[in-house]
Scaffold this active site. Structure first.
Site, short mmCIF file in Angstrom:
data_model
loop_
_atom_site.label_atom_id
_atom_site.label_comp_id
_atom_site.label_asym_id
_atom_site.label_seq_id
_atom_site.Cartn_x
_atom_site.Cartn_y
_atom_site.Cartn_z
N ILE A 76 0.87 -1.19 0.00
CA ILE A 76 0.00 0.00 0.00
C ILE A 76 0.90 1.24 0.00
O ILE A 76 1.69 1.41 0.93
CB ILE A 76 -0.86 0.06 1.29
CG1 ILE A 76 -1.57 -1.27 1.56
CG2 ILE A 76 -1.86 1.21 1.25
CD1 ILE A 76 -2.15 -1.40 2.97
N HIS A 77 0.80 2.06 -1.04
CA HIS A 77 1.61 3.29 -0.98
C HIS A 77 1.00 4.48 -1.71
O HIS A 77 1.49 5.60 -1.57
CB HIS A 77 3.02 3.05 -1.51
CG HIS A 77 3.10 2.93 -3.01
ND1 HIS A 77 2.89 1.75 -3.67
CD2 HIS A 77 3.35 3.85 -3.97
CE1 HIS A 77 3.02 1.94 -4.96
NE2 HIS A 77 3.30 3.21 -5.18
#
Ligand code: UD1
Ligand code: UDP
Length: 369
Positions: free
Chosen positions: A211-212
């Protein structure tokens, strides 16, 4: 002829390694005045060892000739620093062509500086579109495509997207360098097979998540909502956490998640390939990881509202779930239950680097004559 390559972020090191590796054999097959000399510039957008140096070491990428050290910052400031520091380097090096990869701020800065000097630009991963202009990456890729003389598309869809914007000259469907990279590195990744035991993981019995993106991390509640959905799936989930997401969780005081979700530091590319290959399910907002899931035959849930890699969805391997906890959980449960169909191969034939080098060399020769 001289090719100046601009890189700066994790996926760009992986992509650039493919071309740098193909270059010696390409040059060996050409007369001296048809050979390409590559000068690599690292903007410094990513700088932690596990976001930068580890890729240069593991993938044997030559040390960049120039390191601009721009670091992190808001978009305007970070891009401005790149523009300011790239211009004198390009003026000094005077390359025949500037090559940029993907859709990061380093891509945008490289293509903007080059096109104003003017030096022709080649864009690898051209033609991808999310059709979501709130995404910084969409702006970076649209601008870069419109400035590029050579546009190297990974898929037929990318070629079509460009043609819808009136871009037809200089467009080449060469396949995806990330596919070539995966094929080359899979066997080599076994050197890091020990990562499974280090993390206490059994093949086929865990999920892997990354997740970024801004849309997942701008609000801490979005990340924590996703993590809580992952915690309800009934299997361990390992999350190599991007420093952006780590910073958001730490600032919100929720950086120590317990239970089935295990947050770890970013891993090397070879470690990531091992973790991906043995995962039961992958959940991600990363472009590269979506494709790797597809190519490795692992079901994927995309933690976004849309994807540029539509082939993975059309083939039935990727579910675009958005970022709300209920939607993520529902998509993940379906992905765990349903069998995936037979796969096609829309990402080329493992010869993207040779095709790119050949077209680059021909283009530079014509421009010189
Ligand atoms: C960038 C790209 C994104 C790409 C991603 C790959 C843009 C606009 N976005 O996003 O398209 O998918 O790289 O990973 O270019 N940080 C560190 N150490 C580092 C690098 C970053 O701590 O080595 C932290 C900083 O707090 C920084 C934040 O991560 O502010 C975001 O980094 P940045 O490079 O701006 O964007 P990414 O989210 O990495
Ligand atoms: N990757 C990696 N280590 C990690 C997470 C990702 O080596 O901890 C690799 C991943 O296998 C893929 C690439 O980084 O090849 C994707 O980069 P990222 O998700 O940062 O960017 P995106 O593809 O979304 O632009």
């Amino acid at each position: 002829m001289k090719l100046l390559t601009v890189v700066g972020a994790r996926p760009q090191f992986i992509k650039a390694a493919v071309l740098s590796r193909a270059l010696p054999a390409f040059n060996a097959s050409r007369p001296r005045d048809h050979q390409i000399q590559e000068v690599m510039v690292h903007t410094g957008q990513h700088y932690d060892d596990n976001m930068s140096a580890v890729f240069f070491q593991e993938l044997n990428i030559p040390e960049p000739a120039h390191h601009l050290g721009v670091g992190s910052g808001p978009h305007g400031q970070q891009t401005a620093r790149m523009l300011e520091r790239l211009e004198p380097v390009m003026e000094r090096e005077r390359p025949d062509l500037v090559l940029v990869y993907g859709d990061t701020n380093s891509t945008l800065a490289g293509s903007l500086v080059a096109s104003k000097l003017p030096i022709p630009v080649a864009h690898v991963e051209a033609g991808l579109r999310s059709y979501n202009r709130t995404m910084p990456e969409e702006i970076n890729r649209v601008v870069t495509d419109h400035l590029s003389a050579l546009l190297f598309c990974p898929t037929d869809r990318a070629v079509k997207n460009l043609s819808c914007e009136g871009i037809v000259a200089g467009v080449h469907r060469v396949g995806d360098v990330m596919y070539d990279s995966l094929l080359y590195n899979l066997a080599r990744a076994d050197r890091r097979a020990g990562v499974m035991a280090e993390l206490g993981l059994q093949p086929g019995q865990y999920g892997l998540a990354t997740i970024h993106r801004a849309e997942s991390t701008d609000r801490p509640e979005t990340v924590t909502g996703i993590l809580s959905a992952l915690g309800r799936l009934g299997l361990p989930i390992v999350v190599p956490l991007h420093p952006r997401t780590r910073a958001v969780l730490d600032a919100a005081g929720v950086g120590h998640v317990t239970g089935p979700v295990r947050l770890i530091a970013p891993v090397s590319y070879h470690e990531m390939l091992i973790l991906e290959r043995h995962a039961r399910l992958i959940l991600t907002d990363s472009g590269g990881v979506q494709k790797e899931a597809f190519l490795l035959g692992v079901p994927c849930v995309t933690l976004r509202n849309e994807t540029e890699w539509v082939e993975t969805v059309e083939a039935g391997w990727n579910r675009v779930a958005g970022t709300t906890p209920d939607a993520v959980e529902a998509a993940a449960r379906l992905a765990l239950e349903e069998l995936c169909p037979e796969q096609g191969q829309p990402y080329g034939d493992d010869h993207a680097a040779d095709a790119i080098l050949g077209i680059v060399a021909d283009y530079c020769r014509k421009e010189r004559s």
